[in-house]
Design a protein around this motif. Sequence first.
Motif, PDB file in Angstrom:
ATOM      1  N   GLY A   5       0.808  -1.210   0.000  1.00  0.00           N
ATOM      2  CA  GLY A   5       0.000   0.000   0.000  1.00  0.00           C
ATOM      3  C   GLY A   5       0.837   1.254   0.000  1.00  0.00           C
ATOM      4  N   LEU A   6       2.047   1.177  -0.551  1.00  0.00           N
ATOM      5  CA  LEU A   6       2.969   2.307  -0.498  1.00  0.00           C
ATOM      6  C   LEU A   6       3.030   3.078  -1.802  1.00  0.00           C
ATOM      7  CD1 LEU A   6       5.947   0.556   1.321  1.00  0.00           C
ATOM      8  CD2 LEU A   6       4.121   1.906   2.356  1.00  0.00           C
ATOM      9  N   ALA A   7       2.364   2.571  -2.819  1.00  0.00           N
ATOM     10  CA  ALA A   7       2.534   3.147  -4.153  1.00  0.00           C
ATOM     11  C   ALA A   7       2.123   4.606  -4.234  1.00  0.00           C
ATOM     12  CB  ALA A   7       1.741   2.328  -5.167  1.00  0.00           C
ATOM     13  N   GLN A   8       1.209   5.042  -3.333  1.00  0.00           N
ATOM     14  CA  GLN A   8       0.733   6.423  -3.400  1.00  0.00           C
ATOM     15  C   GLN A   8       1.684   7.394  -2.727  1.00  0.00           C
ATOM     16  OE1 GLN A   8      -3.209   6.315  -1.706  1.00  0.00           O
ATOM     17  NE2 GLN A   8      -4.124   5.344  -3.510  1.00  0.00           N
ATOM     18  N   ASP A   9       2.651   6.889  -2.001  1.00  0.00           N
ATOM     19  CA  ASP A   9       3.612   7.746  -1.308  1.00  0.00           C
ATOM     20  C   ASP A   9       4.804   8.015  -2.216  1.00  0.00           C
ATOM     21  OD1 ASP A   9       6.288   7.763   0.492  1.00  0.00           O
ATOM     22  OD2 ASP A   9       4.640   8.734   1.555  1.00  0.00           O
ATOM     23  N   PRO A  10       5.095   9.312  -2.521  1.00  0.00           N
ATOM     24  CA  PRO A  10       6.185   9.627  -3.471  1.00  0.00           C
ATOM     25  C   PRO A  10       7.541   9.076  -3.033  1.00  0.00           C
ATOM     26  CG  PRO A  10       4.799  11.553  -3.078  1.00  0.00           C
ATOM     27  CD  PRO A  10       4.377  10.519  -2.091  1.00  0.00           C
ATOM     28  N   GLY A  11       7.841   9.200  -1.735  1.00  0.00           N
ATOM     29  CA  GLY A  11       9.128   8.706  -1.256  1.00  0.00           C
ATOM     30  C   GLY A  11       9.259   7.207  -1.400  1.00  0.00           C
ATOM     31  N   LEU A  44      16.568   5.030   1.151  1.00  0.00           N
ATOM     32  CA  LEU A  44      15.373   5.844   0.887  1.00  0.00           C
ATOM     33  C   LEU A  44      14.186   5.342   1.708  1.00  0.00           C
ATOM     34  CD1 LEU A  44      15.647   6.278  -2.999  1.00  0.00           C
ATOM     35  CD2 LEU A  44      15.901   8.084  -1.281  1.00  0.00           C
ATOM     36  N   LEU A  45      14.016   4.021   1.807  1.00  0.00           N
ATOM     37  CA  LEU A  45      12.908   3.473   2.596  1.00  0.00           C
ATOM     38  C   LEU A  45      13.091   3.744   4.087  1.00  0.00           C
ATOM     39  CD1 LEU A  45      12.009   0.012   0.986  1.00  0.00           C
ATOM     40  CD2 LEU A  45      10.741   2.159   0.881  1.00  0.00           C
ATOM     41  N   LEU A  46      14.322   3.722   4.561  1.00  0.00           N
ATOM     42  CA  LEU A  46      14.581   4.041   5.975  1.00  0.00           C
ATOM     43  C   LEU A  46      14.196   5.487   6.282  1.00  0.00           C
ATOM     44  CD1 LEU A  46      17.996   2.210   6.501  1.00  0.00           C
ATOM     45  CD2 LEU A  46      15.817   1.661   7.616  1.00  0.00           C
ATOM     46  N   GLN A  47      14.440   6.382   5.324  1.00  0.00           N
ATOM     47  CA  GLN A  47      14.030   7.773   5.510  1.00  0.00           C
ATOM     48  C   GLN A  47      12.510   7.890   5.581  1.00  0.00           C
ATOM     49  OE1 GLN A  47      15.890  10.308   2.555  1.00  0.00           O
ATOM     50  NE2 GLN A  47      17.847   9.250   2.784  1.00  0.00           N
ATOM     51  N   VAL A  48      11.804   7.136   4.719  1.00  0.00           N
ATOM     52  CA  VAL A  48      10.335   7.132   4.746  1.00  0.00           C
ATOM     53  C   VAL A  48       9.839   6.573   6.071  1.00  0.00           C
ATOM     54  CG1 VAL A  48       8.243   6.184   3.681  1.00  0.00           C
ATOM     55  CG2 VAL A  48      10.139   6.958   2.235  1.00  0.00           C
ATOM     56  N   LEU A  49      10.478   5.506   6.548  1.00  0.00           N
ATOM     57  CA  LEU A  49      10.079   4.875   7.803  1.00  0.00           C
ATOM     58  C   LEU A  49      10.163   5.854   8.977  1.00  0.00           C
ATOM     59  CD1 LEU A  49       9.260   2.281   9.331  1.00  0.00           C
ATOM     60  CD2 LEU A  49      11.699   1.731   9.512  1.00  0.00           C
ATOM     61  N   LYS A  50      11.208   6.659   8.999  1.00  0.00           N
ATOM     62  CA  LYS A  50      11.377   7.619  10.094  1.00  0.00           C
ATOM     63  C   LYS A  50      10.221   8.613  10.180  1.00  0.00           C
ATOM     64  CE  LYS A  50      16.442   7.577  10.275  1.00  0.00           C
ATOM     65  NZ  LYS A  50      17.696   8.367  10.070  1.00  0.00           N
ATOM     66  N   ASN A  60       4.769  -2.795   7.000  1.00  0.00           N
ATOM     67  CA  ASN A  60       5.047  -3.115   5.601  1.00  0.00           C
ATOM     68  C   ASN A  60       6.428  -2.632   5.171  1.00  0.00           C
ATOM     69  OD1 ASN A  60       2.555  -4.349   5.181  1.00  0.00           O
ATOM     70  ND2 ASN A  60       1.555  -2.431   4.645  1.00  0.00           N
ATOM     71  N   LEU A  61       6.774  -1.435   5.621  1.00  0.00           N
ATOM     72  CA  LEU A  61       8.086  -0.875   5.290  1.00  0.00           C
ATOM     73  C   LEU A  61       9.209  -1.742   5.868  1.00  0.00           C
ATOM     74  CD1 LEU A  61       7.441   2.939   5.793  1.00  0.00           C
ATOM     75  CD2 LEU A  61       8.276   1.887   3.687  1.00  0.00           C
ATOM     76  N   ARG A  62       9.055  -2.118   7.123  1.00  0.00           N
ATOM     77  CA  ARG A  62      10.088  -2.942   7.766  1.00  0.00           C
ATOM     78  C   ARG A  62      10.268  -4.274   7.042  1.00  0.00           C
ATOM     79  NH1 ARG A  62       7.505  -1.145  12.853  1.00  0.00           N
ATOM     80  NH2 ARG A  62       8.811   0.494  13.775  1.00  0.00           N
ATOM     81  N   LYS A  63       9.153  -4.852   6.592  1.00  0.00           N
ATOM     82  CA  LYS A  63       9.216  -6.131   5.877  1.00  0.00           C
ATOM     83  C   LYS A  63       9.973  -5.977   4.556  1.00  0.00           C
ATOM     84  CE  LYS A  63       8.015 -10.494   5.128  1.00  0.00           C
ATOM     85  NZ  LYS A  63       8.707 -10.717   3.862  1.00  0.00           N
ATOM     86  N   ILE A  64       9.653  -4.922   3.806  1.00  0.00           N
ATOM     87  CA  ILE A  64      10.323  -4.690   2.526  1.00  0.00           C
ATOM     88  C   ILE A  64      11.807  -4.412   2.745  1.00  0.00           C
ATOM     89  CG2 ILE A  64      10.442  -3.185   0.500  1.00  0.00           C
ATOM     90  CD1 ILE A  64       7.423  -2.716   0.882  1.00  0.00           C
ATOM     91  N   ILE A  65      12.113  -3.592   3.747  1.00  0.00           N
ATOM     92  CA  ILE A  65      13.512  -3.267   4.052  1.00  0.00           C
ATOM     93  C   ILE A  65      14.272  -4.529   4.432  1.00  0.00           C
ATOM     94  CG2 ILE A  65      15.021  -2.100   5.704  1.00  0.00           C
ATOM     95  CD1 ILE A  65      12.888   0.158   5.790  1.00  0.00           C
TER      96      ILE A  65
END
Length: 248
Positions: A5-11, A44-50, A60-65
């Motif tokens: 569900g991350l596709a809508q987030d630009p980062g 880049l994903l770590l920056q989004v996670l923060k 979801n972010l943690r799983k992808i990372i």
Amino acid sequence: MSRSGLAQDPGSTAALTVLKRALDLESESRGPQALVCYQEGIDLLLQVLKGTKDETKKHNLRKIISDHMDRAEHLKKRLDQEKEAGKYHKQIKIEENATGFSYESLFQEYLSEAVTEVWIEDPYIRHTHQLYNFLRFCEMLVKRPCKVKTIHLLTSLDEGTGKDQHSGLEEIKQSLRNHGVSLELEYSSSIHDREIRFNNGWIIKIGRGLDYFKKPQSRFSLGYCDFDLRPCHETTVDIFHNKHTKKI
């Protein structure tokens, strides 16, 4: 990746694009380039996670990372094993006007205490700026961790009198001798290929030889002294190990 569900987030979209590029590069057996993309995408994903507060999105972010960190670590181990075995080929594309490609940046990874002898084949160590290029390369070789004792240079004679070329190389030879390093000079009228070999087995081929830097704008411009800041001509660098090449 619809599950995230991350596709809508630009980062997130930018990060996932980079990670997809990493997967594509890995499938094309371009491991070193893929590893760079994995690292960039993960950062880049770590920056989004923060900056994320939604717990589902965090999960979801943690799983992808985690998944891509595992892939990157596996790839890095494989590349290290290939490098150790000599089954390794790294290609670097230097774009027109690119910076950050000093001799140290390109060669330092392959220099170690085991390097005691170096062979340079380059037809264009003739004019003043080319002699300075060669001098800078020699300066790198006499620094730690190298223990270089002999440098072999095969080049072509200057089409003119060759006086400046001869005197310049003789001065470099004398200076190297003061550092306990012998410079063996040889000339050829038919040399064309450019190649650098270290006696620890690494072979570096640069399309333009050592002369891939552009002329600085002035003696007082950035890049005149620090080659990492000097713009380059477009060229390609190929790095092999002699265990993975035919005997020459």
